[in-house]
Design an enzyme around this catalytic site. Structure first.
Site, PDB file in Angstrom:
ATOM      1  N   HIS A   1      56.969   1.455  36.160  1.00  0.00           N
ATOM      2  CA  HIS A   1      56.596   2.690  35.465  1.00  0.00           C
ATOM      3  C   HIS A   1      55.142   2.608  35.029  1.00  0.00           C
ATOM      4  O   HIS A   1      54.678   1.568  34.591  1.00  0.00           O
ATOM      5  CB  HIS A   1      57.493   2.923  34.247  1.00  0.00           C
ATOM      6  CG  HIS A   1      57.544   4.354  33.838  1.00  0.00           C
ATOM      7  ND1 HIS A   1      58.504   5.224  34.314  1.00  0.00           N
ATOM      8  CD2 HIS A   1      56.747   5.081  33.031  1.00  0.00           C
ATOM      9  CE1 HIS A   1      58.283   6.422  33.792  1.00  0.00           C
ATOM     10  NE2 HIS A   1      57.223   6.370  33.004  1.00  0.00           N
TER      11      HIS A   1
ATOM     12  N   ASP B   1      64.977  12.307  26.463  1.00  0.00           N
ATOM     13  CA  ASP B   1      63.576  12.132  26.878  1.00  0.00           C
ATOM     14  C   ASP B   1      63.128  13.304  27.727  1.00  0.00           C
ATOM     15  O   ASP B   1      61.997  13.777  27.613  1.00  0.00           O
ATOM     16  CB  ASP B   1      63.380  10.821  27.658  1.00  0.00           C
ATOM     17  CG  ASP B   1      61.963  10.740  28.198  1.00  0.00           C
ATOM     18  OD1 ASP B   1      61.018  10.758  27.374  1.00  0.00           O
ATOM     19  OD2 ASP B   1      61.770  10.732  29.419  1.00  0.00           O
TER      20      ASP B   1
ATOM     21  N   ARG C   1      56.611  17.578  24.319  1.00  0.00           N
ATOM     22  CA  ARG C   1      55.364  16.905  23.898  1.00  0.00           C
ATOM     23  C   ARG C   1      54.182  17.376  24.713  1.00  0.00           C
ATOM     24  O   ARG C   1      53.065  17.504  24.221  1.00  0.00           O
ATOM     25  CB  ARG C   1      55.517  15.382  24.061  1.00  0.00           C
ATOM     26  CG  ARG C   1      56.339  14.729  22.999  1.00  0.00           C
ATOM     27  CD  ARG C   1      56.732  13.321  23.412  1.00  0.00           C
ATOM     28  NE  ARG C   1      55.594  12.508  23.758  1.00  0.00           N
ATOM     29  CZ  ARG C   1      55.604  11.571  24.724  1.00  0.00           C
ATOM     30  NH1 ARG C   1      56.696  11.327  25.412  1.00  0.00           N
ATOM     31  NH2 ARG C   1      54.534  10.879  24.971  1.00  0.00           N
TER      32      ARG C   1
ATOM     33  N   SER D   1      59.797   6.979  25.106  1.00  0.00           N
ATOM     34  CA  SER D   1      60.003   7.793  26.299  1.00  0.00           C
ATOM     35  C   SER D   1      60.206   6.900  27.522  1.00  0.00           C
ATOM     36  O   SER D   1      61.184   7.043  28.263  1.00  0.00           O
ATOM     37  CB  SER D   1      58.780   8.706  26.489  1.00  0.00           C
ATOM     38  OG  SER D   1      58.719   9.216  27.787  1.00  0.00           O
TER      39      SER D   1
ATOM     40  N   LYS E   1      64.108   5.671  29.333  1.00  0.00           N
ATOM     41  CA  LYS E   1      64.402   5.973  30.745  1.00  0.00           C
ATOM     42  C   LYS E   1      64.675   4.700  31.527  1.00  0.00           C
ATOM     43  O   LYS E   1      65.550   4.656  32.372  1.00  0.00           O
ATOM     44  CB  LYS E   1      63.173   6.637  31.382  1.00  0.00           C
ATOM     45  CG  LYS E   1      63.092   8.119  31.176  1.00  0.00           C
ATOM     46  CD  LYS E   1      61.975   8.706  32.011  1.00  0.00           C
ATOM     47  CE  LYS E   1      60.609   8.273  31.528  1.00  0.00           C
ATOM     48  NZ  LYS E   1      59.788   9.313  30.984  1.00  0.00           N
TER      49      LYS E   1
HETATM   50  N1  URA Z   1      55.142   8.306  30.909  1.00  0.00           N
HETATM   51  C1  URA Z   1      56.344   8.594  30.348  1.00  0.00           C
HETATM   52  O1  URA Z   1      57.379   8.514  30.982  1.00  0.00           O
HETATM   53  N2  URA Z   1      56.351   8.988  29.062  1.00  0.00           N
HETATM   54  C2  URA Z   1      55.249   9.081  28.325  1.00  0.00           C
HETATM   55  O2  URA Z   1      55.344   9.424  27.186  1.00  0.00           O
HETATM   56  C3  URA Z   1      54.004   8.784  28.914  1.00  0.00           C
HETATM   57  C4  URA Z   1      53.976   8.390  30.217  1.00  0.00           C
END
Ligand code: URA
Length: 420
Positions: free
Chosen positions: A82, A161, A168, A183, A187
């Site tokens: 990620h 999320d 957001r 966040s 995930k």
């Molecule tokens: N990537 C994400 O999944 N969430 C965030 O808040 C910022 C980047």
């Protein structure tokens, strides 16, 4: 307990209990708490922060707000990756087919554009037919059959999320450590992989402007991962200028295809892809020697296996692979305008955040939750930091379907490029 008390408590810099956090997350997911109330609480968190305990409760509550995937059928070494976001960041699109072509299962859920940064899912959807809304059984079937699938976050996975992320984005509450950490890690915990590589970006084109901020964010995410029994490795990527040359959805897919087929491999993109890849291979138990891992990655690029894996994935998910064989088929913007330099010298700055915002204005991103994206809009940089230019050279090319925006963007680009 009611949401007004919870908002007031955070507004007044008090610490929320686990029960209050659960009340908020459950109520927001089931619709009893309205967007405007969630906005107020998120803004209060943004302004007043969270303790480690609040962050832990928020993250696990978000992770458990929907399904938690079990990927154990793919073995103990399922790796996920990620990024904390960047401008021109097509790293997953290039990196993951390379990883899958080395026999490491890739089951990746990616996001849409957020703030001034683009999202992998929006980019992949610029390939006609490519379906990113796939059911979990289908997702697993793809991974079983060809070793890779990249899909959007399903409605059932960390739905808290999903809602908060979109919210957001539209209330200027993205660049914040507890909100980003919860966040991403909610995930990742829900998505089931037991090994996680985090690309933590910093600089003008990232949400964390300094390396210190990025390190703090990584520390929080690693601690959350550990508490969830996951092995987490962070890799820090500087992001002052955009990665590669292209910013915008189908422009970035074209750049990714050109990378995978070996036509153009921008140095900065290559470095990030290799750096993340060598750690993924190690975490997956496929090689402890990082130098050797790099060679394996280069080989799979050179012999076409990585490109082939990408094509397999596109085909499996309903995408038209003829676009990969012939990139000229991608939809083109109506206005394609070269921006010429007015002066000679060396380029010393191309602020990635400004480029990202400008690409959004041209149509490549969303201003409101319900906005649709113009897949062909964006900016292609012709020159990057450190390069020399003569007056009259093309600095960048603007792609848009709006003549007025093209004119506006031209002046902006001249302003964003700092030449000495
Ligand atoms: N990537 C994400 O999944 N969430 C965030 O808040 C910022 C980047």
């Amino acid at each position: 307990m009611n949401i007004l008390e919870i908002i007031a408590k955070k507004r007044d810099e008090k610490i929320l209990t686990k029960k209050e956090i659960e009340f908020f997350i459950n109520g927001y997911v089931d619709g009893t708490i309205a967007d405007y109330q969630a906005s107020a609480l998120v803004m209060a968190i943004y302004l007043n922060g969270m303790t480690d305990e609040e962050l832990l409760d928020l993250t696990f509550c978000m992770a458990n707000s929907g399904d938690v995937l079990d990927l154990s059928e793919f073995g103990e070494n399922v790796v996920d990756k990620h990024s904390t976001g960047g401008v021109g960041d097509k790293v997953s699109i290039v990196l993951l087919p390379i990883i899958a072509s080395l026999g490491i299962p890739v089951a990746k859920m990616s996001g849409r554009g957020l703030g001034f940064t683009g999202g992998t899912i929006d980019k992949l959807e610029s390939i006609p037919g490519f379906n990113t809304s796939v059911s979990i059984p289908k997702f697993k079937e793809y991974v079983k059959n060809i070793g890779i699938s990249i899909i959007g976050q399903t409605a059932d996975l960390a739905p808290a999320d999903k809602k908060l992320y979109a919210l957001r984005d539209t209330i200027s509450c993205v660049d914040n450590i507890p909100l980003i950490a919860s966040s991403i890690m909610s995930k990742k915990i829900a998505a089931g992989a037991n090994k996680i590589v985090l690309e933590v970006t910093y600089g003008k084109g990232a949400f964390m402007k300094s390396l210190e901020g990025a390190k703090l964010l990584a520390e929080k995410m690693e601690a959350l991962g550990k508490l969830a029994g996951r092995e987490v490795k962070s890799v820090f990527t500087p992001m002052d200028e955009p990665i590669g040359y292209c910013v915008g959805n189908n422009l970035e897919i074209i750049e990714a295809i050109n990378f995978l087929n070996g036509t153009v491999m921008p140095e900065d993109l290559k470095n990030v892809v290799l750096e993340l890849g060598i750690h993924i291979i190690k975490l997956a138990g496929k090689g402890d020697n990082l130098e050797q891992n790099k060679l394996k990655m280069i080989e799979t690029l050179n012999n076409g296996l990585a490109l082939n894996k990408f094509k397999q994935m596109v085909k499996n998910q309903g995408g038209d692979t003829s676009y990969i064989d012939d990139i000229t088929k991608f939809e083109k913007a109506k206005y394609i305008v070269d921006v010429k330099s007015k002066q000679s010298g060396e380029i010393v700055e191309i602020n990635a955040e400004e480029i990202g915002k400008l690409a959004c204005t041209l149509g490549a991103g969303r201003i409101r939750k319900e906005d649709t994206i113009d897949m062909s809009a964006g900016i292609v940089l012709n020159k990057k930091i450190g390069q020399k230019v003569e007056a009259g050279d093309t600095l960048a090319t603007i792609y848009t379907n709006n003549a007025e925006k093209a004119k506006f963007a031209e002046n902006e680009i001249l302003d964003i490029y700092k030449i000495q």
